[in-house]
Scaffold this motif. Structure first.
Motif, PDB file in Angstrom:
ATOM      1  N   ASP A 136      -4.517 -29.353  15.845  1.00  0.00           N
ATOM      2  CA  ASP A 136      -4.975 -30.616  15.275  1.00  0.00           C
ATOM      3  C   ASP A 136      -6.245 -30.435  14.447  1.00  0.00           C
ATOM      4  O   ASP A 136      -7.099 -29.610  14.758  1.00  0.00           O
ATOM      5  CB  ASP A 136      -5.243 -31.630  16.387  1.00  0.00           C
ATOM      6  CG  ASP A 136      -3.975 -32.192  16.989  1.00  0.00           C
ATOM      7  OD1 ASP A 136      -2.906 -32.065  16.365  1.00  0.00           O
ATOM      8  OD2 ASP A 136      -4.045 -32.770  18.100  1.00  0.00           O
ATOM      9  N   GLY A 137      -6.363 -31.255  13.423  1.00  0.00           N
ATOM     10  CA  GLY A 137      -7.565 -31.302  12.593  1.00  0.00           C
ATOM     11  C   GLY A 137      -7.496 -30.480  11.327  1.00  0.00           C
ATOM     12  O   GLY A 137      -8.284 -30.700  10.407  1.00  0.00           O
ATOM     13  N   LEU A 138      -6.556 -29.530  11.246  1.00  0.00           N
ATOM     14  CA  LEU A 138      -6.446 -28.678  10.063  1.00  0.00           C
ATOM     15  C   LEU A 138      -5.750 -29.430   8.932  1.00  0.00           C
ATOM     16  O   LEU A 138      -4.757 -30.123   9.149  1.00  0.00           O
ATOM     17  CB  LEU A 138      -5.655 -27.410  10.374  1.00  0.00           C
ATOM     18  CG  LEU A 138      -6.235 -26.454  11.417  1.00  0.00           C
ATOM     19  CD1 LEU A 138      -5.338 -25.230  11.553  1.00  0.00           C
ATOM     20  CD2 LEU A 138      -7.640 -26.027  11.033  1.00  0.00           C
ATOM     21  N   ALA A 139      -6.258 -29.289   7.723  1.00  0.00           N
ATOM     22  CA  ALA A 139      -5.608 -29.892   6.567  1.00  0.00           C
ATOM     23  C   ALA A 139      -4.301 -29.168   6.274  1.00  0.00           C
ATOM     24  O   ALA A 139      -4.238 -27.940   6.290  1.00  0.00           O
ATOM     25  CB  ALA A 139      -6.526 -29.820   5.354  1.00  0.00           C
ATOM     26  N   ASN A 140      -3.257 -29.947   6.009  1.00  0.00           N
ATOM     27  CA  ASN A 140      -1.976 -29.376   5.606  1.00  0.00           C
ATOM     28  C   ASN A 140      -1.983 -29.263   4.084  1.00  0.00           C
ATOM     29  O   ASN A 140      -1.772 -30.241   3.368  1.00  0.00           O
ATOM     30  CB  ASN A 140      -0.826 -30.275   6.081  1.00  0.00           C
ATOM     31  CG  ASN A 140       0.536 -29.639   5.835  1.00  0.00           C
ATOM     32  OD1 ASN A 140       0.685 -28.751   5.009  1.00  0.00           O
ATOM     33  ND2 ASN A 140       1.536 -30.108   6.564  1.00  0.00           N
ATOM     34  N   HIS A 141      -2.244 -28.070   3.586  1.00  0.00           N
ATOM     35  CA  HIS A 141      -2.348 -27.851   2.140  1.00  0.00           C
ATOM     36  C   HIS A 141      -0.987 -27.730   1.465  1.00  0.00           C
ATOM     37  O   HIS A 141      -0.913 -27.733   0.230  1.00  0.00           O
ATOM     38  CB  HIS A 141      -3.164 -26.592   1.854  1.00  0.00           C
ATOM     39  CG  HIS A 141      -4.568 -26.645   2.366  1.00  0.00           C
ATOM     40  ND1 HIS A 141      -5.468 -27.595   1.961  1.00  0.00           N
ATOM     41  CD2 HIS A 141      -5.229 -25.864   3.272  1.00  0.00           C
ATOM     42  CE1 HIS A 141      -6.622 -27.412   2.578  1.00  0.00           C
ATOM     43  NE2 HIS A 141      -6.507 -26.375   3.380  1.00  0.00           N
ATOM     44  N   ASN A 142       0.076 -27.604   2.266  1.00  0.00           N
ATOM     45  CA  ASN A 142       1.406 -27.394   1.698  1.00  0.00           C
ATOM     46  C   ASN A 142       2.289 -28.626   1.739  1.00  0.00           C
ATOM     47  O   ASN A 142       3.438 -28.567   1.295  1.00  0.00           O
ATOM     48  CB  ASN A 142       2.126 -26.255   2.444  1.00  0.00           C
ATOM     49  CG  ASN A 142       1.439 -24.925   2.267  1.00  0.00           C
ATOM     50  OD1 ASN A 142       0.876 -24.649   1.218  1.00  0.00           O
ATOM     51  ND2 ASN A 142       1.464 -24.095   3.302  1.00  0.00           N
ATOM     52  N   ILE A 143       1.788 -29.732   2.261  1.00  0.00           N
ATOM     53  CA  ILE A 143       2.654 -30.895   2.416  1.00  0.00           C
ATOM     54  C   ILE A 143       2.941 -31.531   1.058  1.00  0.00           C
ATOM     55  O   ILE A 143       2.034 -31.813   0.266  1.00  0.00           O
ATOM     56  CB  ILE A 143       2.050 -31.917   3.398  1.00  0.00           C
ATOM     57  CG1 ILE A 143       3.100 -32.966   3.772  1.00  0.00           C
ATOM     58  CG2 ILE A 143       0.766 -32.538   2.878  1.00  0.00           C
ATOM     59  CD1 ILE A 143       2.753 -33.776   4.990  1.00  0.00           C
ATOM     60  N   ASN A 144       4.213 -31.728   0.781  1.00  0.00           N
ATOM     61  CA  ASN A 144       4.654 -32.307  -0.483  1.00  0.00           C
ATOM     62  C   ASN A 144       4.946 -33.792  -0.244  1.00  0.00           C
ATOM     63  O   ASN A 144       6.108 -34.217  -0.161  1.00  0.00           O
ATOM     64  CB  ASN A 144       5.898 -31.585  -0.993  1.00  0.00           C
ATOM     65  CG  ASN A 144       6.262 -31.964  -2.417  1.00  0.00           C
ATOM     66  OD1 ASN A 144       5.820 -32.986  -2.928  1.00  0.00           O
ATOM     67  ND2 ASN A 144       7.081 -31.143  -3.050  1.00  0.00           N
ATOM     68  N   LEU A 145       3.867 -34.571  -0.116  1.00  0.00           N
ATOM     69  CA  LEU A 145       4.034 -35.976   0.220  1.00  0.00           C
ATOM     70  C   LEU A 145       4.777 -36.736  -0.872  1.00  0.00           C
ATOM     71  O   LEU A 145       5.558 -37.654  -0.570  1.00  0.00           O
ATOM     72  CB  LEU A 145       2.669 -36.621   0.465  1.00  0.00           C
ATOM     73  CG  LEU A 145       2.084 -36.397   1.854  1.00  0.00           C
ATOM     74  CD1 LEU A 145       0.666 -36.944   1.918  1.00  0.00           C
ATOM     75  CD2 LEU A 145       2.944 -37.058   2.921  1.00  0.00           C
ATOM     76  N   GLY A 146       4.557 -36.372  -2.114  1.00  0.00           N
ATOM     77  CA  GLY A 146       5.260 -37.055  -3.184  1.00  0.00           C
ATOM     78  C   GLY A 146       6.765 -36.934  -3.044  1.00  0.00           C
ATOM     79  O   GLY A 146       7.494 -37.927  -3.148  1.00  0.00           O
ATOM     80  N   LYS A 147       7.244 -35.728  -2.776  1.00  0.00           N
ATOM     81  CA  LYS A 147       8.678 -35.506  -2.607  1.00  0.00           C
ATOM     82  C   LYS A 147       9.181 -36.199  -1.345  1.00  0.00           C
ATOM     83  O   LYS A 147      10.304 -36.744  -1.319  1.00  0.00           O
ATOM     84  CB  LYS A 147       8.956 -34.002  -2.546  1.00  0.00           C
ATOM     85  CG  LYS A 147      10.423 -33.637  -2.446  1.00  0.00           C
ATOM     86  CD  LYS A 147      11.184 -33.963  -3.713  1.00  0.00           C
ATOM     87  CE  LYS A 147      12.611 -33.420  -3.658  1.00  0.00           C
ATOM     88  NZ  LYS A 147      13.379 -33.799  -4.857  1.00  0.00           N
ATOM     89  N   ILE A 148       8.367 -36.195  -0.294  1.00  0.00           N
ATOM     90  CA  ILE A 148       8.755 -36.894   0.933  1.00  0.00           C
ATOM     91  C   ILE A 148       8.894 -38.386   0.645  1.00  0.00           C
ATOM     92  O   ILE A 148       9.873 -39.031   1.066  1.00  0.00           O
ATOM     93  CB  ILE A 148       7.727 -36.626   2.044  1.00  0.00           C
ATOM     94  CG1 ILE A 148       7.788 -35.151   2.474  1.00  0.00           C
ATOM     95  CG2 ILE A 148       7.973 -37.539   3.251  1.00  0.00           C
ATOM     96  CD1 ILE A 148       6.628 -34.717   3.344  1.00  0.00           C
ATOM     97  N   PHE A 149       7.922 -38.969  -0.060  1.00  0.00           N
ATOM     98  CA  PHE A 149       8.002 -40.387  -0.411  1.00  0.00           C
ATOM     99  C   PHE A 149       9.247 -40.669  -1.249  1.00  0.00           C
ATOM    100  O   PHE A 149       9.917 -41.691  -1.074  1.00  0.00           O
ATOM    101  CB  PHE A 149       6.759 -40.815  -1.187  1.00  0.00           C
ATOM    102  CG  PHE A 149       5.492 -40.852  -0.377  1.00  0.00           C
ATOM    103  CD1 PHE A 149       5.508 -40.846   1.014  1.00  0.00           C
ATOM    104  CD2 PHE A 149       4.254 -40.886  -1.009  1.00  0.00           C
ATOM    105  CE1 PHE A 149       4.339 -40.874   1.756  1.00  0.00           C
ATOM    106  CE2 PHE A 149       3.077 -40.930  -0.280  1.00  0.00           C
ATOM    107  CZ  PHE A 149       3.122 -40.921   1.104  1.00  0.00           C
TER     108      PHE A 149
END
Length: 485
Positions: A136-149
């Motif tokens: 917990d607490g680590l930034a997820n630098h690989n998350i593709n939130l745009g594609k998920i949305f």
């Protein structure tokens, strides 16, 4: 001490699973679970989008079968489980997909979606997500939130955090896309915007409902007792106020259609804000969204819109917010990368003598300086034009053409609390994992950040010209943690 331990335990639950009812927004308005099922997203595809899977939440039989398949093929390409869309739904509803919180047959979102990684002890997709135990607490630098949305069945319900084109702004639009979305833009139009990494880069999230396309790079949430103010624009002085803002506006944007939400958006953006919310209501009606807003929060009449404790007149459970504070303060930063002690020592001296300490601490166990640094200081190329006047203490809405760096501060900024429009200082921790720098990703690496080739008018124009000294400074920055020096 027992009370503090109890607060941390409750805060862990809030961080990992609390939705305060936003499962209604994500399931019934955005319809993300329905979109995932319709697109037949496999676990492997979900991991390729940067999502993380908590192996402790996977049932023993599935875990054993996955381990067997990965022994036969460590890439996962031939794994039956990782390529079965039905397993994706099973993992989501078991609470194993980190940050997706199942509640009463629906799925909401929690802080952990963007701010937790795993140790990748079971499986790791290169440049993507992983399966393992939570960190917990680590930034997820690989998350593709745009594609998920964009996978959602009703991405149009995310209208307020898209790049918009409004009549009140005379067709002007701020963001990375050449054109903004409108009230009549189709689902395909919204999907094309969010899924295009040039407009919505990987590792970024648009956290302001200002009609600007201004996603910022994901940040860590460990050691939050050392960080303040909160948000890159430094609007909030307390982490519980910032968390409340997230839960009552960003995790359920239909809350903006309430009288308090409308008043706050009007205060921020005037006629353009009114138009945005009117358009949003039309979109919600056109897409048959009912029963909103969804978040359970206490309505508070005291104070005017924009009060930091209740920006739109609502606040979620205060005890849970304070418990979240305690948990975020308890999370330690990762140990810095200390591969070359001689280079680190030289780099420490470079850091001290190159002007870095004018803004940043040497000792990372000390709280970050709370100063808001004016845009002209942090970005000499900032020569904004006025887009709209606002009532004090808010500064006028201004923007520098041909720059993404100040888009985030155009509408929502620290002037909300009487401060200047500018930048808050980040934690200088876990930098070895960070792939890009500055909130708009305008520096492609630490070497690029400190390299004078970016120019005197670029954002953060504080450089180490000599290549060897710059390499030492980079070694030092990557070594930083919150241990006492």
């Amino acid at each position: 001490m027992p009370q503090q331990m109890g607060d941390v335990a409750l805060g862990r639950e809030v961080f990992r699973f609390e939705t305060f009812g936003n499962e209604g927004f994500w399931t019934d308005a955005v319809r993300l679970p329905a979109g995932i099922m319709a697109a037949k997203v496999t676990p492997l595809q979900a991991l390729q989008l940067g999502l993380q899977v908590d192996s402790d939440m996977v049932d023993p039989a599935t875990k054993a079968e996955l381990a067997k398949e990965l022994r036969a093929d460590p890439s996962g390409r031939s794994s039956r489980l990782l390529n079965d869309p039905n397993v994706t739904t099973k993992l989501v509803m078991a609470g194993a997909v980190i940050g997706m919180s199942p509640k009463n047959g629906k799925v909401g979102t929690s802080c952990a979606l963007c701010h937790t990684m795993t140790d990748a002890s079971v499986f790791k997709v290169p440049q993507g997500g992983s399966v393992g135990r939570r960190l917990d607490g680590l930034a997820n630098h690989n998350i593709n939130l745009g594609k998920i949305f964009a996978t959602a069945a009703n991405t149009r319900a995310l209208y307020t955090i898209a790049q918009l084109q409004l009549d009140a702004n005379k067709g002007k639009t701020l963001g990375r896309a050449p054109r903004g979305l409108t009230a009549t833009s189709t689902e395909a139009d919204f999907d094309a915007y969010f899924s295009n990494p040039r407009f919505y880069p990987i590792g970024m999230f648009d956290d302001t409902f200002d009609g600007n396309g201004d996603p910022m790079h994901n940040t860590p949430l460990f050691e939050q007792d050392l960080a303040a103010p909160y948000g890159s624009e430094g609007t909030f002085t307390r982490i519980d106020d910032f968390s409340n803002f997230v839960f009552t506006t960003l995790f359920d944007q239909t809350m903006l259609t309430t009288p308090g939400g409308r008043a706050f958006v009007h205060m921020l953006a005037g006629a353009a804000g009114d138009e945005m919310i009117d358009n949003y209501v039309k979109i919600l009606n056109d897409t048959r969204v009912v029963g909103y807003p969804f978040v359970a929060a206490q309505a508070r009449q005291a104070g005017k819109p924009g009060t930091l404790t209740t920006p739109i007149g609502f606040r979620v459970d205060g005890r849970r917010l304070l418990a979240l504070n305690a948990y975020l303060a308890s999370l330690p930063a990762p140990t810095g990368m200390k591969s070359d002690s001689s280079a680190i020592m030289r780099g420490r001296q470079v850091f001290r003598t190159s002007g870095c300490t004018g803004c940043h601490n040497v000792d990372q166990s000390r709280p970050v300086p709370t100063t808001i640094h004016a845009m002209a200081q942090i970005f000499p190329g900032d020569h904004p034009i006025m887009l709209a006047p606002r009532q004090p203490p808010l500064n006028a809405i201004v923007n520098t053409p041909n720059s993404f760096f100040d888009d985030k501060m155009a509408v929502v900024n620290a002037s909300l609390r009487g401060e200047k429009r500018g930048i808050a200082m980040p934690l200088l921790l876990d930098l070895a994992r960070k792939p890009v720098f500055l909130h708009d990703d305008s520096a492609s690496s630490l070497d690029n950040l400190l390299n004078g080739s970016r120019g005197r008018t670029a954002p953060h124009p504080f450089y180490v010209p000599d290549r060897r000294r710059r390499a030492d400074a980079i070694a030092y920055l990557k070594s930083l943690d919150s241990g006492v020096r």
